[in-house]
Design a protein around this motif. Structure first.
Motif, PDB file in Angstrom:
ATOM      1  N   MET A 167     -22.147  -7.845 -36.796  1.00  0.00           N
ATOM      2  CA  MET A 167     -22.422  -7.903 -38.239  1.00  0.00           C
ATOM      3  C   MET A 167     -22.323  -9.323 -38.794  1.00  0.00           C
ATOM      4  O   MET A 167     -22.382  -9.526 -40.006  1.00  0.00           O
ATOM      5  CB  MET A 167     -21.535  -6.936 -39.007  1.00  0.00           C
ATOM      6  CG  MET A 167     -20.078  -6.998 -38.693  1.00  0.00           C
ATOM      7  SD  MET A 167     -19.171  -5.848 -39.754  1.00  0.00           S
ATOM      8  CE  MET A 167     -19.843  -4.285 -39.235  1.00  0.00           C
ATOM      9  N   GLY A 168     -22.176 -10.280 -37.905  1.00  0.00           N
ATOM     10  CA  GLY A 168     -22.282 -11.673 -38.300  1.00  0.00           C
ATOM     11  C   GLY A 168     -21.270 -12.080 -39.362  1.00  0.00           C
ATOM     12  O   GLY A 168     -20.089 -11.745 -39.293  1.00  0.00           O
ATOM     13  N   GLU A 169     -21.770 -12.807 -40.356  1.00  0.00           N
ATOM     14  CA  GLU A 169     -20.903 -13.401 -41.368  1.00  0.00           C
ATOM     15  C   GLU A 169     -20.093 -12.350 -42.141  1.00  0.00           C
ATOM     16  O   GLU A 169     -19.032 -12.666 -42.692  1.00  0.00           O
ATOM     17  CB  GLU A 169     -21.752 -14.248 -42.319  1.00  0.00           C
ATOM     18  CG  GLU A 169     -21.004 -15.045 -43.362  1.00  0.00           C
ATOM     19  CD  GLU A 169     -20.067 -16.119 -42.793  1.00  0.00           C
ATOM     20  OE1 GLU A 169     -20.198 -16.458 -41.605  1.00  0.00           O
ATOM     21  OE2 GLU A 169     -19.198 -16.590 -43.536  1.00  0.00           O
ATOM     22  N   ALA A 170     -20.559 -11.123 -42.177  1.00  0.00           N
ATOM     23  CA  ALA A 170     -19.801 -10.080 -42.875  1.00  0.00           C
ATOM     24  C   ALA A 170     -18.400  -9.942 -42.280  1.00  0.00           C
ATOM     25  O   ALA A 170     -17.430  -9.682 -42.996  1.00  0.00           O
ATOM     26  CB  ALA A 170     -20.539  -8.748 -42.798  1.00  0.00           C
ATOM     27  N   THR A 171     -18.296 -10.125 -40.971  1.00  0.00           N
ATOM     28  CA  THR A 171     -16.992 -10.041 -40.324  1.00  0.00           C
ATOM     29  C   THR A 171     -16.050 -11.126 -40.842  1.00  0.00           C
ATOM     30  O   THR A 171     -14.887 -10.866 -41.133  1.00  0.00           O
ATOM     31  CB  THR A 171     -17.161 -10.199 -38.801  1.00  0.00           C
ATOM     32  OG1 THR A 171     -17.815  -9.041 -38.302  1.00  0.00           O
ATOM     33  CG2 THR A 171     -15.828 -10.365 -38.124  1.00  0.00           C
ATOM     34  N   THR A 172     -16.565 -12.333 -40.963  1.00  0.00           N
ATOM     35  CA  THR A 172     -15.714 -13.430 -41.399  1.00  0.00           C
ATOM     36  C   THR A 172     -15.371 -13.282 -42.878  1.00  0.00           C
ATOM     37  O   THR A 172     -14.220 -13.404 -43.274  1.00  0.00           O
ATOM     38  CB  THR A 172     -16.442 -14.776 -41.194  1.00  0.00           C
ATOM     39  OG1 THR A 172     -17.423 -14.617 -40.189  1.00  0.00           O
ATOM     40  CG2 THR A 172     -15.471 -15.843 -40.794  1.00  0.00           C
ATOM     41  N   MET A 173     -16.379 -13.006 -43.662  1.00  0.00           N
ATOM     42  CA  MET A 173     -16.219 -13.031 -45.105  1.00  0.00           C
ATOM     43  C   MET A 173     -15.508 -11.785 -45.618  1.00  0.00           C
ATOM     44  O   MET A 173     -14.717 -11.852 -46.551  1.00  0.00           O
ATOM     45  CB  MET A 173     -17.619 -13.156 -45.717  1.00  0.00           C
ATOM     46  CG  MET A 173     -17.667 -13.666 -47.112  1.00  0.00           C
ATOM     47  SD  MET A 173     -16.779 -15.202 -47.332  1.00  0.00           S
ATOM     48  CE  MET A 173     -17.104 -15.441 -49.065  1.00  0.00           C
ATOM     49  N   TYR A 185     -19.258 -25.085 -40.334  1.00  0.00           N
ATOM     50  CA  TYR A 185     -18.662 -23.789 -40.648  1.00  0.00           C
ATOM     51  C   TYR A 185     -19.332 -22.602 -39.943  1.00  0.00           C
ATOM     52  O   TYR A 185     -18.634 -21.772 -39.359  1.00  0.00           O
ATOM     53  CB  TYR A 185     -18.608 -23.544 -42.162  1.00  0.00           C
ATOM     54  CG  TYR A 185     -18.202 -22.143 -42.470  1.00  0.00           C
ATOM     55  CD1 TYR A 185     -16.878 -21.757 -42.372  1.00  0.00           C
ATOM     56  CD2 TYR A 185     -19.154 -21.165 -42.750  1.00  0.00           C
ATOM     57  CE1 TYR A 185     -16.499 -20.446 -42.566  1.00  0.00           C
ATOM     58  CE2 TYR A 185     -18.790 -19.856 -42.943  1.00  0.00           C
ATOM     59  CZ  TYR A 185     -17.459 -19.492 -42.855  1.00  0.00           C
ATOM     60  OH  TYR A 185     -17.100 -18.195 -43.025  1.00  0.00           O
ATOM     61  N   PRO A 186     -20.673 -22.493 -39.987  1.00  0.00           N
ATOM     62  CA  PRO A 186     -21.275 -21.301 -39.374  1.00  0.00           C
ATOM     63  C   PRO A 186     -20.923 -21.136 -37.893  1.00  0.00           C
ATOM     64  O   PRO A 186     -20.754 -20.021 -37.409  1.00  0.00           O
ATOM     65  CB  PRO A 186     -22.775 -21.514 -39.569  1.00  0.00           C
ATOM     66  CG  PRO A 186     -22.872 -22.383 -40.773  1.00  0.00           C
ATOM     67  CD  PRO A 186     -21.697 -23.309 -40.673  1.00  0.00           C
ATOM     68  N   GLN A 187     -20.771 -22.259 -37.178  1.00  0.00           N
ATOM     69  CA  GLN A 187     -20.418 -22.146 -35.763  1.00  0.00           C
ATOM     70  C   GLN A 187     -18.970 -21.697 -35.585  1.00  0.00           C
ATOM     71  O   GLN A 187     -18.670 -20.863 -34.733  1.00  0.00           O
ATOM     72  CB  GLN A 187     -20.613 -23.498 -35.068  1.00  0.00           C
ATOM     73  CG  GLN A 187     -22.062 -23.838 -34.828  1.00  0.00           C
ATOM     74  CD  GLN A 187     -22.196 -25.260 -34.285  1.00  0.00           C
ATOM     75  OE1 GLN A 187     -22.428 -26.194 -35.039  1.00  0.00           O
ATOM     76  NE2 GLN A 187     -22.028 -25.418 -32.991  1.00  0.00           N
ATOM     77  N   VAL A 188     -18.068 -22.257 -36.426  1.00  0.00           N
ATOM     78  CA  VAL A 188     -16.666 -21.829 -36.363  1.00  0.00           C
ATOM     79  C   VAL A 188     -16.579 -20.350 -36.717  1.00  0.00           C
ATOM     80  O   VAL A 188     -15.854 -19.579 -36.088  1.00  0.00           O
ATOM     81  CB  VAL A 188     -15.803 -22.668 -37.331  1.00  0.00           C
ATOM     82  CG1 VAL A 188     -14.381 -22.137 -37.375  1.00  0.00           C
ATOM     83  CG2 VAL A 188     -15.817 -24.129 -36.914  1.00  0.00           C
ATOM     84  N   SER A 189     -17.361 -19.965 -37.712  1.00  0.00           N
ATOM     85  CA  SER A 189     -17.363 -18.574 -38.149  1.00  0.00           C
ATOM     86  C   SER A 189     -17.757 -17.646 -37.001  1.00  0.00           C
ATOM     87  O   SER A 189     -17.140 -16.598 -36.790  1.00  0.00           O
ATOM     88  CB  SER A 189     -18.328 -18.428 -39.325  1.00  0.00           C
ATOM     89  OG  SER A 189     -18.478 -17.077 -39.662  1.00  0.00           O
ATOM     90  N   THR A 190     -18.769 -18.037 -36.242  1.00  0.00           N
ATOM     91  CA  THR A 190     -19.191 -17.215 -35.106  1.00  0.00           C
ATOM     92  C   THR A 190     -18.062 -17.104 -34.081  1.00  0.00           C
ATOM     93  O   THR A 190     -17.836 -16.032 -33.512  1.00  0.00           O
ATOM     94  CB  THR A 190     -20.432 -17.832 -34.439  1.00  0.00           C
ATOM     95  OG1 THR A 190     -21.410 -18.068 -35.440  1.00  0.00           O
ATOM     96  CG2 THR A 190     -21.003 -16.910 -33.396  1.00  0.00           C
TER      97      THR A 190
END
Lengths: 468, 310
Positions: A220-226, A425-430
């Motif tokens: 679920m991509g960024e939803a997991t982080t956010m 950020y997007p890479q750290v988020s992944t």
């Protein structure tokens, strides 16, 4: 012999080059049309009628397009506006617009998540708004109405790259019917993670109910982080990026991963399989809407768009949303353990729209973008499907109609935190998403946190990661 | 092109030989003009992308961020990174398993089995069986994948309904098995058709003779049929191997998940290059994949040459 083959190679090269030139000629810039002549402007957004962000899609198609065309006609300009809707995962949408911009194509106005602004700007895909749209950008009346912090969502390196489209906040949603069946209070306000776990344990006694679904995993991509890891991390007092360092194998991260382990592995309070399914997030929406999930951490998008009972708005509408769905602030791990010693925490992000630097009619596109962010436009946008707008003048007038959004704007936004507007950020988020997936699928917390820290060091360098 | 490979390099008699080769009598220039359109197309659509891939593979080019604006030349770093990354080897291993079970064993054997079992059937039964198998081949992969998603769905899937295994998450618990069966279903028709035509070309007299001397079905197969269709088997195996090796359709079913368990090479490259944004690394892995393809093709050429000589 050698001579011959060389000549042949040369000839082939010349022919190929000629061919390439012909092709290049085809895709070359069309001659600039006069600004008052027939002009076509395009808007794209990850929104589609009857699907994702339907309210936004309908508003663009039914209000923005005809109204702007009419306004232009009054000025004696022949302008056609076309809307190119998308209705896909955010990650796929991001890839699509990145490829569009990279190849010099794309719509004149592009909707994007604020967190992509940094990497898009660094890649040169987007340019500061004033550079693209001309002098009238800085003179726009709207900037006064949009608080600095909100403008920050679409800024990078102290430059505005786009106009924010709204502010949001995250809360815990819970199903009051299920709470009643489990003997829990309808007016619920947990003070700590333990309170949440206790409620989940009570909900577990109900048949066919998943007590809590906490976004995890890479699917679920960024939803997991956010809507998962970051609000929890804030509850431990840490932030993903602090004092020039990214979070590494820290106590806070371990606490968060421990919570994932408690929920998904040790006590089975959440459905771990669901988190690994390709369409897991949409499925969790459907399950919540059909009273099969007790507690869900989501943004206000969930309330105003996903489960919105208004016809044609929600993808998982709940007719009795206002009676059944409760919402409450996300507690810190323990009272006072959150960032800035807060008792409650949240994360906010923002989406917005940018101008395409490749646009043939950039100044006119800015006019359209400003039009889309006028007070009138937000009022039309908010008819039936209220959202927190970036404009204080509109919010003051309209938010009172919706208790949930008022709650977010009054209770949540003051305590919220933002993601760092940095290209890494997007890479750290992944990497963080992978850490949650590891824990949910059985890896130990220590191993998952260690693997994450290694990945983070690979991305930003050893010195820029805190903790062990 | 062909002249340069057939004439000995630097030979003095080359001009005379070449004149003799010029059967059409066009001369070099006019012949060149005739093939120029093809050469241009090959240059644009084959040569240029290949060279571009090699170049990309030696940069740190990314989809977004600073490296998208000004990629740096990193030499063989990407190759080193790929070849020392356990997830690359894991992906290669998954690909080999996938090719072996879904391509070589699944499609070839089941395709042959189907062709063998319908060879003596005539009329509508044969048409029906062949039609059903062909349907799976004709349906677009995107449609077929949706069909399989519905079949295997955890909550309301047809398979769970039929087997009474409510709540079994096939795509999560048995992802590799799922895409293997999916790929067999999708691709068996080709093998079946190929073997059908091969079987019909086996001289009936040989089969009759075998039957007369009392050979069992198995003995007929081993001693008469297989030697006759060896070439077909080889061709079929090569094509199926290459196709299965390069196929991307399983992505539509599992998206490479869960947690990379079905990340076969094509999916791995896609995940690396597009959503992962690492275009340079993705290009490097593509080239590695191309080399593996070449090895497979060369092995086939050697085997078939050896066969022809004999």
């Amino acid at each position: 012999m050698i001579h011959h083959s060389k000549r042949r190679a040369l000839a082939a090269f010349a022919v190929a080059t000629a061919g390439a030139l012909v092709f290049a000629g085809c895709s070359g810039e069309a001659p600039e049309a006069p600004e008052d002549g027939p002009v076509t402007l395009t808007i794209t957004a990850n929104a589609i009628t009857g699907g994702k962000n339907a309210a936004e899609a309908d508003w663009i198609a039914d209000w923005v397009v005809p109204e702007f065309e009419a306004a232009m006609k009054e000025d004696g300009k022949d302008v056609t506006v076309e809307f190119e809707p998308q209705g896909v995962d955010d990650e796929n949408y991001k890839t699509k617009i990145a490829l569009d911009l990279q190849s010099g194509e794309g719509a004149d106005i592009i909707g994007m998540d604020g967190i992509w602004v940094g990497e898009f700007a660094e890649a040169g895909y987007i340019k500061p708004l004033a550079e693209v749209g001309g002098d009238s950008v800085d003179a726009w009346e709207g900037w006064e109405q949009i608080p600095e912090a909100v403008q920050g969502a679409l800024s990078f390196d102290d430059e505005r790259y786009g106009v924010p489209q709204g502010a949001d906040g995250r809360v815990l949603y819970y199903n009051k019917d299920l709470f009643e069946q489990a003997g829990l209070p309808a007016d619920w306000q947990p003070e700590s993670w333990d309170d949440v776990l206790d409620a989940a344990r009570d909900l577990k006694k109900l048949d066919g109910v998943t007590p809590i679904q906490l976004n995890a995993g890479t699917a679920m991509g960024e939803a997991t982080t956010m809507q998962g890891l970051l609000p929890l991390l804030a509850g431990t007092g840490e932030q993903v990026y602090e004092d020039g360092k990214w979070v590494g194998d820290t106590d806070g991260l371990n606490d968060v991963l421990d919570l994932y382990k408690t929920i998904y592995v040790d006590e089975g309070l959440g459905d771990a399989v669901l988190q690994q399914e390709a369409a897991g997030r949409d499925t969790s929406f459907q399950l919540f809407a059909s009273n099969q999930i007790g507690i869900l951490l989501e943004g206000d998008y969930f309330w105003r768009s996903v489960i919105n009972p208004e016809e044609g708005v929600g993808t998982a509408p709940m007719a009795n949303r206002d009676d059944v769905v409760g919402y409450t602030k996300i507690p810190a791990m323990k009272s006072g353990s959150g960032v800035d010693d807060q008792d409650f925490v949240s994360m906010s992000g923002g989406t917005g729209r940018v101008l395409n630097p490749n646009s043939d009619h950039a100044e006119l596109a800015w006019e359209l973008l400003a039009f889309m962010n006028s007070a009138d436009a937000y009022e039309a946008r908010n008819a039936g499907t209220l959202a927190i707008t970036p404009r204080t003048d509109v919010n003051d007038e309209m938010l009172a109609d919706d208790p949930m959004l008022t709650y977010v704007s009054e209770e949540v936004l003051p305590i919220t935190a933002y993601r760092p507007p940095l290209a890494a950020y997007p890479q750290v988020s992944t990497a963080l998403q992978q850490a949650t997936l590891d824990v949910v699928s059985g890896t130990s917390v220590a191993d998952a946190a260690g693997a994450y820290a290694d990945a983070a060091k690979d991305i930003v360098g050893d010195d820029a990661v805190s903790g062990g | 092109m062909t002249t340069s490979t057939t004439t000995p390099a630097g030979s003095a008699i080359a001009p005379r030989r070449r004149r003799a080769d010029d059967v059409a009598g066009l001369g070099k220039v006019r012949a060149g003009i005739f093939v120029a359109p093809a050469l241009i197309l090959i240059g644009i659509f084959l040569l240029f992308p290949a060279v571009w891939t090699i170049w990309l593979g030696m940069t740190d080019y990314r989809l977004t961020g600073l490296q998208a604006a000004s990629p740096e030349f990193v030499g063989l770093d990407n190759y080193v990174e790929a070849l020392t990354d356990p997830s690359f080897w894991n992906s290669l291993w998954l690909t080999l398993v996938f090719v072996l079970f879904s391509g070589i064993i699944g499609q070839t054997l089941i395709g042959f089995g189907l062709a063998w079992s319908v060879r003596n059937i005539h009329g509508w039964t044969k048409g029906l069986i062949e039609g059903l198998v062909l349907a799976a081949w004709v349906i677009p992969a995107s449609v077929a994948s949706f069909l399989w998603l519905v079949l295997l769905d955890r909550r309301s899937g047809t398979i769970n309904g039929l087997l009474g295994t409510e709540g079994a998450a096939w795509l999560i618990d048995h992802p590799m098995e799922s895409i293997i069966i999916f790929n067999i279903w999708v691709g068996t028709a080709f093998s079946m058709q190929l073997f059908s035509s091969a079987l019909s070309a086996v001289p009936p007299s040989q089969i009759e003779s075998a039957k007369m001397v009392g050979a069992s079905g198995w003995q007929q197969l081993r001693d008469v049929i297989v030697p006759n269709i060896k070439g077909h088997i080889l061709t079929n195996t090569l094509l199926i191997t290459l196709w299965t090796f390069n196929t991307f359709t399983p992505y539509l079913v599992t998206a490479g998940g869960p947690n990379g368990k079905t990340e076969i090479l094509s999916v791995y490259i896609y995940e690396t290059a597009i959503p992962g944004g690492q275009l340079g690394l993705g290009a490097a892995i593509s080239l590695i994949m191309l080399l593996i393809n070449l090895v497979i093709a060369l092995a086939y050429v050697r085997v078939s040459k050896g066969r022809n000589k004999r």
